[in-house]
Design a protein around this motif. Structure first.
Motif, PDB file in Angstrom:
ATOM      1  N   PRO A 105       0.797  -1.233   0.000  1.00 17.25           N
ATOM      2  CA  PRO A 105       0.000   0.000   0.000  1.00 17.25           C
ATOM      3  C   PRO A 105       0.829   1.282   0.000  1.00 17.25           C
ATOM      4  O   PRO A 105       0.574   2.193  -0.791  1.00 17.25           O
ATOM      5  N   ILE A 106       1.860   1.352   0.830  1.00 19.94           N
ATOM      6  CA  ILE A 106       2.575   2.625   0.962  1.00 19.94           C
ATOM      7  C   ILE A 106       3.431   2.940  -0.265  1.00 19.94           C
ATOM      8  O   ILE A 106       3.519   4.091  -0.687  1.00 19.94           O
ATOM      9  N   SER A 107       4.042   1.928  -0.882  1.00 19.24           N
ATOM     10  CA  SER A 107       4.860   2.215  -2.069  1.00 19.24           C
ATOM     11  C   SER A 107       3.965   2.593  -3.250  1.00 19.24           C
ATOM     12  O   SER A 107       4.279   3.511  -4.022  1.00 19.24           O
ATOM     13  N   LEU A 108       2.820   1.909  -3.400  1.00 23.82           N
ATOM     14  CA  LEU A 108       1.869   2.265  -4.447  1.00 23.82           C
ATOM     15  C   LEU A 108       1.333   3.679  -4.219  1.00 23.82           C
ATOM     16  O   LEU A 108       1.187   4.462  -5.159  1.00 23.82           O
ATOM     17  N   ALA A 109       1.077   4.014  -2.954  1.00 25.65           N
ATOM     18  CA  ALA A 109       0.546   5.344  -2.631  1.00 25.65           C
ATOM     19  C   ALA A 109       1.553   6.439  -2.973  1.00 25.65           C
ATOM     20  O   ALA A 109       1.177   7.492  -3.507  1.00 25.65           O
ATOM     21  N   ILE A 110       2.832   6.210  -2.698  1.00 26.04           N
ATOM     22  CA  ILE A 110       3.849   7.228  -2.991  1.00 26.04           C
ATOM     23  C   ILE A 110       3.873   7.518  -4.486  1.00 26.04           C
ATOM     24  O   ILE A 110       3.943   8.686  -4.906  1.00 26.04           O
ATOM     25  N   LEU A 111       3.768   6.479  -5.296  1.00 26.00           N
ATOM     26  CA  LEU A 111       3.764   6.681  -6.747  1.00 26.00           C
ATOM     27  C   LEU A 111       2.472   7.367  -7.204  1.00 26.00           C
ATOM     28  O   LEU A 111       2.506   8.286  -8.030  1.00 26.00           O
TER      29      LEU A 111
END
Length: 280
Positions: A105-111
């Motif tokens: 979730p967090i890496s997808l959100a950053i992108l």
């Protein structure tokens, strides 16, 4: 080379104004991928955002922009969770995620936040317990979105996700905390520290001390007032048999937090390490 990379990371996270979250998140991976070209990864993200920008006119409303971004990100590009190996560290490294289209979730959100910013759609990160979220403020109201799927979540769905956490922490009855407390937007520094602590947890569980040290050194830089991070770096140094830096970090922790609950335990660690240095 690692010193140069740490200096570069230090310069990125030095101040809270103009904190380059995407660049800093990419740069975290340099501990595991020393030859990583951070600017090259940023360029690849720009190429994606340029494709999206071509479809947007000044008349495209924020809601339409959001719908276009969702379709582009999840349907056209096919980003989503790594169902086969959720705990693969590569799910947290943005350059690998761009390659594999798989993240957490967090890496997808950053992108998503980066792409949103580039089309004038402010998306903010939310450090929701056990599942990072995204928040978008529109005229129609606030939208809370799941970064794994792009789905908008209702208050009831969010409450259902929150309840096990509240139960585990004992926040029930009179101590019950309202949902809104958990939906506030997080600062870039808070987001990056959660991002890195995910990696820390993965490498700790697999006892990959060399990889863990790379993450931990950056956490100490990112959170200079978190003395527990200095202690943890000392414990990792000890695992790698870097005795002197291990002792130095643990002594600094005891000096800064003399009343720490684990002070006795840390003193024992120091005594053990000191006896090892005498034996050599």
């Amino acid at each position: 080379m690692p010193t140069q990379q740490l200096d570069y990371f230090t310069s990125l996270v030095a101040e809270d104004d103009h904190f380059p979250l995407t660049e800093a998140a990419i740069a975290v991976a340099q501990h595991a991928y020393p030859s990583l070209d951070v600017q090259g990864v940023l360029d690849r993200i720009d190429q994606l955002s340029n494709k999206l920008k071509e479809r947007i006119t000044p008349d495209t409303s924020p809601m339409q922009r959001l719908q276009m971004l969702r379709h582009f990100f999840y349907t056209e590009l096919g980003f989503g969770p790594n169902q086969n190996d959720f705990y693969d560290p590569d799910n947290s490294y943005l350059h690998q995620m761009l390659e594999n289209r798989r993240g957490i979730p967090i890496s997808l959100a950053i992108l998503m936040m980066e792409l949103g910013q580039q089309i004038n759609l402010p998306i903010r990160g939310v450090s929701f317990p056990n599942h990072f979220m995204m928040r978008i403020s529109l005229q129609q109201g606030e939208i809370i979105m799941d970064p794994l799927t792009g789905e908008s979540l209702s208050k009831n769905q969010l409450q259902e996700m929150l309840d096990p956490y509240l139960d585990a922490k004992g926040y029930r009855g009179e101590l019950s905390l309202p949902l809104n407390i958990f939906l506030r937007a997080s600062s870039p520094r808070e987001i990056l520290s959660r991002f890195m602590r995910n990696l820390k947890m993965i490498y700790s569980e697999h006892e990959r001390w060399d990889r863990l040290l790379g993450v931990q050194e950056r956490l100490v830089i990112l959170l200079p007032n978190s003395f527990e991070e200095i202690r943890d770096r000392g414990l990792i140094f000890a695992q790698l048999e870097y005795v002197r830096p291990a002792i130095a970090d643990m002594l600094q922790y005891l000096k800064e937090v003399p009343g720490a609950e684990d002070a006795a335990e840390i003193r024992e660690h120091i005594a053990t390490l000191e006896s090892q240095t005498k034996l050599h």
